[in-house]
Motif scaffolding. Sequence first.
Motif, PDB file in Angstrom:
ATOM      1  N   GLU A  11       0.807  -1.211   0.000  1.00  0.00           N
ATOM      2  CA  GLU A  11       0.000   0.000   0.000  1.00  0.00           C
ATOM      3  C   GLU A  11       0.844   1.266   0.000  1.00  0.00           C
ATOM      4  OE1 GLU A  11       0.979  -0.941   4.251  1.00  0.00           O
ATOM      5  OE2 GLU A  11       0.325  -2.075   2.497  1.00  0.00           O
ATOM      6  N   LEU A  12       2.139   1.163   0.285  1.00  0.00           N
ATOM      7  CA  LEU A  12       2.976   2.354   0.300  1.00  0.00           C
ATOM      8  C   LEU A  12       3.421   2.775  -1.093  1.00  0.00           C
ATOM      9  CD1 LEU A  12       5.246   1.657   3.386  1.00  0.00           C
ATOM     10  CD2 LEU A  12       3.278   3.159   3.246  1.00  0.00           C
ATOM     11  N   TRP A  41       4.234   8.180 -33.440  1.00  0.00           N
ATOM     12  CA  TRP A  41       5.457   7.650 -32.827  1.00  0.00           C
ATOM     13  C   TRP A  41       5.155   6.347 -32.095  1.00  0.00           C
ATOM     14  CZ3 TRP A  41       9.827  11.005 -30.479  1.00  0.00           C
ATOM     15  CH2 TRP A  41      10.236  11.968 -31.412  1.00  0.00           C
ATOM     16  N   ARG A  42       6.159   5.474 -32.101  1.00  0.00           N
ATOM     17  CA  ARG A  42       6.101   4.238 -31.326  1.00  0.00           C
ATOM     18  C   ARG A  42       7.060   4.391 -30.154  1.00  0.00           C
ATOM     19  NH1 ARG A  42       2.963   0.837 -33.922  1.00  0.00           N
ATOM     20  NH2 ARG A  42       3.523  -0.940 -32.596  1.00  0.00           N
ATOM     21  N   CYS A  43       6.548   4.206 -28.930  1.00  0.00           N
ATOM     22  CA  CYS A  43       7.288   4.541 -27.719  1.00  0.00           C
ATOM     23  C   CYS A  43       7.410   3.329 -26.802  1.00  0.00           C
ATOM     24  CB  CYS A  43       6.590   5.662 -26.957  1.00  0.00           C
ATOM     25  SG  CYS A  43       6.296   7.155 -27.933  1.00  0.00           S
ATOM     26  N   LEU A  44       8.521   3.284 -26.093  1.00  0.00           N
ATOM     27  CA  LEU A  44       8.735   2.282 -25.048  1.00  0.00           C
ATOM     28  C   LEU A  44       8.980   3.008 -23.741  1.00  0.00           C
ATOM     29  CD1 LEU A  44       9.299  -0.638 -24.027  1.00  0.00           C
ATOM     30  CD2 LEU A  44      11.705  -0.252 -24.666  1.00  0.00           C
ATOM     31  N   GLU A  45       8.152   2.736 -22.743  1.00  0.00           N
ATOM     32  CA  GLU A  45       8.322   3.276 -21.389  1.00  0.00           C
ATOM     33  C   GLU A  45       8.772   2.135 -20.493  1.00  0.00           C
ATOM     34  OE1 GLU A  45       8.113   5.855 -18.001  1.00  0.00           O
ATOM     35  OE2 GLU A  45       8.342   6.187 -20.156  1.00  0.00           O
ATOM     36  N   VAL A  46      10.011   2.209 -19.999  1.00  0.00           N
ATOM     37  CA  VAL A  46      10.613   1.138 -19.206  1.00  0.00           C
ATOM     38  C   VAL A  46      10.446   1.460 -17.727  1.00  0.00           C
ATOM     39  CG1 VAL A  46      12.736  -0.121 -18.697  1.00  0.00           C
ATOM     40  CG2 VAL A  46      12.279   0.660 -21.029  1.00  0.00           C
ATOM     41  N   GLY A  47       9.900   0.516 -16.969  1.00  0.00           N
ATOM     42  CA  GLY A  47       9.650   0.765 -15.551  1.00  0.00           C
ATOM     43  C   GLY A  47       8.516   1.742 -15.376  1.00  0.00           C
ATOM     44  N   GLY A  48       7.337   1.377 -15.883  1.00  0.00           N
ATOM     45  CA  GLY A  48       6.213   2.309 -15.965  1.00  0.00           C
ATOM     46  C   GLY A  48       5.624   2.743 -14.653  1.00  0.00           C
ATOM     47  N   GLY A  49       5.884   2.012 -13.559  1.00  0.00           N
ATOM     48  CA  GLY A  49       5.441   2.440 -12.235  1.00  0.00           C
ATOM     49  C   GLY A  49       3.950   2.647 -12.140  1.00  0.00           C
ATOM     50  N   GLY A  50       3.551   3.879 -11.824  1.00  0.00           N
ATOM     51  CA  GLY A  50       2.138   4.201 -11.686  1.00  0.00           C
ATOM     52  C   GLY A  50       1.436   4.523 -12.988  1.00  0.00           C
ATOM     53  N   ASP A  71       7.145  -3.252 -16.816  1.00  0.00           N
ATOM     54  CA  ASP A  71       7.580  -3.208 -15.424  1.00  0.00           C
ATOM     55  C   ASP A  71       7.610  -4.629 -14.897  1.00  0.00           C
ATOM     56  OD1 ASP A  71       8.332  -2.259 -12.853  1.00  0.00           O
ATOM     57  OD2 ASP A  71       7.099  -0.473 -13.136  1.00  0.00           O
ATOM     58  N   LEU A  72       8.287  -4.805 -13.770  1.00  0.00           N
ATOM     59  CA  LEU A  72       8.241  -6.103 -13.086  1.00  0.00           C
ATOM     60  C   LEU A  72       6.875  -6.352 -12.484  1.00  0.00           C
ATOM     61  CD1 LEU A  72      11.693  -5.984 -11.260  1.00  0.00           C
ATOM     62  CD2 LEU A  72      11.105  -7.411 -13.226  1.00  0.00           C
ATOM     63  N   ASP A  73       6.245  -5.293 -11.984  1.00  0.00           N
ATOM     64  CA  ASP A  73       4.901  -5.350 -11.414  1.00  0.00           C
ATOM     65  C   ASP A  73       4.017  -4.428 -12.240  1.00  0.00           C
ATOM     66  OD1 ASP A  73       2.561  -5.175  -9.984  1.00  0.00           O
ATOM     67  OD2 ASP A  73       3.482  -4.565  -8.094  1.00  0.00           O
ATOM     68  N   VAL A  74       3.070  -5.012 -12.968  1.00  0.00           N
ATOM     69  CA  VAL A  74       2.246  -4.224 -13.894  1.00  0.00           C
ATOM     70  C   VAL A  74       0.845  -3.974 -13.341  1.00  0.00           C
ATOM     71  CG1 VAL A  74       3.534  -5.036 -15.890  1.00  0.00           C
ATOM     72  CG2 VAL A  74       1.495  -6.297 -15.152  1.00  0.00           C
ATOM     73  N   SER A  75       0.643  -4.216 -12.057  1.00  0.00           N
ATOM     74  CA  SER A  75      -0.705  -4.144 -11.494  1.00  0.00           C
ATOM     75  C   SER A  75      -1.285  -2.741 -11.543  1.00  0.00           C
ATOM     76  CB  SER A  75      -0.709  -4.659 -10.050  1.00  0.00           C
ATOM     77  OG  SER A  75       0.143  -3.886  -9.225  1.00  0.00           O
ATOM     78  N   ARG A  76      -0.446  -1.712 -11.634  1.00  0.00           N
ATOM     79  CA  ARG A  76      -0.939  -0.335 -11.651  1.00  0.00           C
ATOM     80  C   ARG A  76      -0.916   0.275 -13.048  1.00  0.00           C
ATOM     81  NH1 ARG A  76       1.449  -1.709  -7.092  1.00  0.00           N
ATOM     82  NH2 ARG A  76       0.503  -1.102  -5.115  1.00  0.00           N
ATOM     83  N   LEU A  77      -0.618  -0.557 -14.048  1.00  0.00           N
ATOM     84  CA  LEU A  77      -0.565  -0.081 -15.421  1.00  0.00           C
ATOM     85  C   LEU A  77      -1.827  -0.486 -16.161  1.00  0.00           C
ATOM     86  CD1 LEU A  77       3.167  -0.935 -16.165  1.00  0.00           C
ATOM     87  CD2 LEU A  77       2.198   1.293 -15.573  1.00  0.00           C
ATOM     88  N   GLU A  78      -2.252   0.370 -17.085  1.00  0.00           N
ATOM     89  CA  GLU A  78      -3.555   0.226 -17.726  1.00  0.00           C
ATOM     90  C   GLU A  78      -3.405  -0.001 -19.229  1.00  0.00           C
ATOM     91  OE1 GLU A  78      -7.557   2.989 -18.526  1.00  0.00           O
ATOM     92  OE2 GLU A  78      -5.833   3.787 -17.430  1.00  0.00           O
ATOM     93  N   GLU A  79      -3.975  -1.105 -19.713  1.00  0.00           N
ATOM     94  CA  GLU A  79      -4.065  -1.326 -21.157  1.00  0.00           C
ATOM     95  C   GLU A  79      -5.046  -0.320 -21.762  1.00  0.00           C
ATOM     96  OE1 GLU A  79      -2.767  -3.597 -23.301  1.00  0.00           O
ATOM     97  OE2 GLU A  79      -1.853  -5.164 -22.053  1.00  0.00           O
ATOM     98  N   ARG A  80      -4.688   0.223 -22.927  1.00  0.00           N
ATOM     99  CA  ARG A  80      -5.575   1.106 -23.678  1.00  0.00           C
ATOM    100  C   ARG A  80      -5.517   0.709 -25.140  1.00  0.00           C
ATOM    101  NH1 ARG A  80      -3.825   7.123 -21.848  1.00  0.00           N
ATOM    102  NH2 ARG A  80      -5.040   7.567 -23.724  1.00  0.00           N
ATOM    103  N   ASP A  81      -6.308   1.372 -25.967  1.00  0.00           N
ATOM    104  CA  ASP A  81      -6.322   1.038 -27.392  1.00  0.00           C
ATOM    105  C   ASP A  81      -4.926   1.117 -27.996  1.00  0.00           C
ATOM    106  OD1 ASP A  81      -9.008   0.569 -27.332  1.00  0.00           O
ATOM    107  OD2 ASP A  81      -9.584   2.531 -28.153  1.00  0.00           O
ATOM    108  N   ASN A  82      -4.140   2.087 -27.547  1.00  0.00           N
ATOM    109  CA  ASN A  82      -2.795   2.226 -28.106  1.00  0.00           C
ATOM    110  C   ASN A  82      -1.706   2.048 -27.049  1.00  0.00           C
ATOM    111  OD1 ASN A  82      -3.254   4.680 -26.782  1.00  0.00           O
ATOM    112  ND2 ASN A  82      -2.098   5.873 -28.294  1.00  0.00           N
ATOM    113  N   VAL A  83      -2.007   1.282 -26.011  1.00  0.00           N
ATOM    114  CA  VAL A  83      -1.031   0.981 -24.960  1.00  0.00           C
ATOM    115  C   VAL A  83      -0.990  -0.532 -24.729  1.00  0.00           C
ATOM    116  CG1 VAL A  83      -0.385   1.261 -22.535  1.00  0.00           C
ATOM    117  CG2 VAL A  83      -1.356   3.201 -23.798  1.00  0.00           C
ATOM    118  N   THR A  84       0.196  -1.111 -24.833  1.00  0.00           N
ATOM    119  CA  THR A  84       0.429  -2.506 -24.481  1.00  0.00           C
ATOM    120  C   THR A  84       1.217  -2.549 -23.181  1.00  0.00           C
ATOM    121  OG1 THR A  84       0.458  -3.240 -26.785  1.00  0.00           O
ATOM    122  CG2 THR A  84       1.532  -4.672 -25.179  1.00  0.00           C
ATOM    123  N   VAL A  85       0.705  -3.263 -22.194  1.00  0.00           N
ATOM    124  CA  VAL A  85       1.377  -3.437 -20.910  1.00  0.00           C
ATOM    125  C   VAL A  85       2.098  -4.772 -20.923  1.00  0.00           C
ATOM    126  CG1 VAL A  85       1.061  -3.693 -18.420  1.00  0.00           C
ATOM    127  CG2 VAL A  85      -0.299  -2.009 -19.688  1.00  0.00           C
TER     128      VAL A  85
END
Length: 254
Positions: A11-12, A41-50, A71-85
């Motif tokens: 929770e922290l 553009w095609r983008c890569l976000e490494v370690g997406g966090g929140g 990310d190692l933990d993708v629980s806080r990342l959101e799939e969208r039409d143009n986002v792959t988690v």
Amino acid sequence: MGTYLFGNSGELLDPQFDALSSLLDAGTFARVERLGITDGWRCLEVGGGGGSVANWLADVVAPSGHVTVTDLDVSRLEERDNVTVLEHDVVSNILPGNAFDLVHARLVLFHLPARDAVLRKLRDSLRPGGWLVLDEFDCLPLEVLKAAPDDAKLIMRVKNALLTLLEQAGAELAWGARIERALLDTGLHDVSGSREVQEWEGGSPGCRLLATSARQVRAKLPLSDDEFDRYLELMASPETVVSSYAICSAQGRR
């Protein structure tokens, strides 16, 4: 491999992501905008966090662009039409080559003993002409600017204990100070960067980040309960002012 010191505190994590977003997002967005990012553009976000950076990128490159966020933990990342988690370990897992117009990593390589090898992997994932952007801390400059003498000593004790724990976990405390040279050494071009030291007042995103970091490793800090409680009070009090870690950013083009 090293260990991400702040990776298992449940929770922290949300307060930490909120503090990081408030502290760093505006600068990150401005730097990326100056590179000319646009639709397609095609983008890569490494370690997406929140997810704040990935979501912003997705809006900017829409409708025809795409963002892959890992990310190692993708629980806080959101799939969208143009986002792959993608649940992904940037140290041991493969990245596609020649695939991205922009690769961004924030406070990721700092923690990795294999950071130079990972940097080469990120470079290789760029398309020709693509940009690699890093945002990192140089943790050594932080000092107390305003606090009672005993409180200042306590703040510095916590800082030094946190930095010792980070080093033991494999972090390079002054990594931010050498990221421009590291980008040049990988063969990237048009390398430039910036370095900023701010004043963090108690209750600000920076001090909230310091407090959350301390909470996450409370059991490892050599403090009494009273000392720890006092430290949290100081991080919330506007009567406390510290100079920040140096916020270092750099970008280079393949």
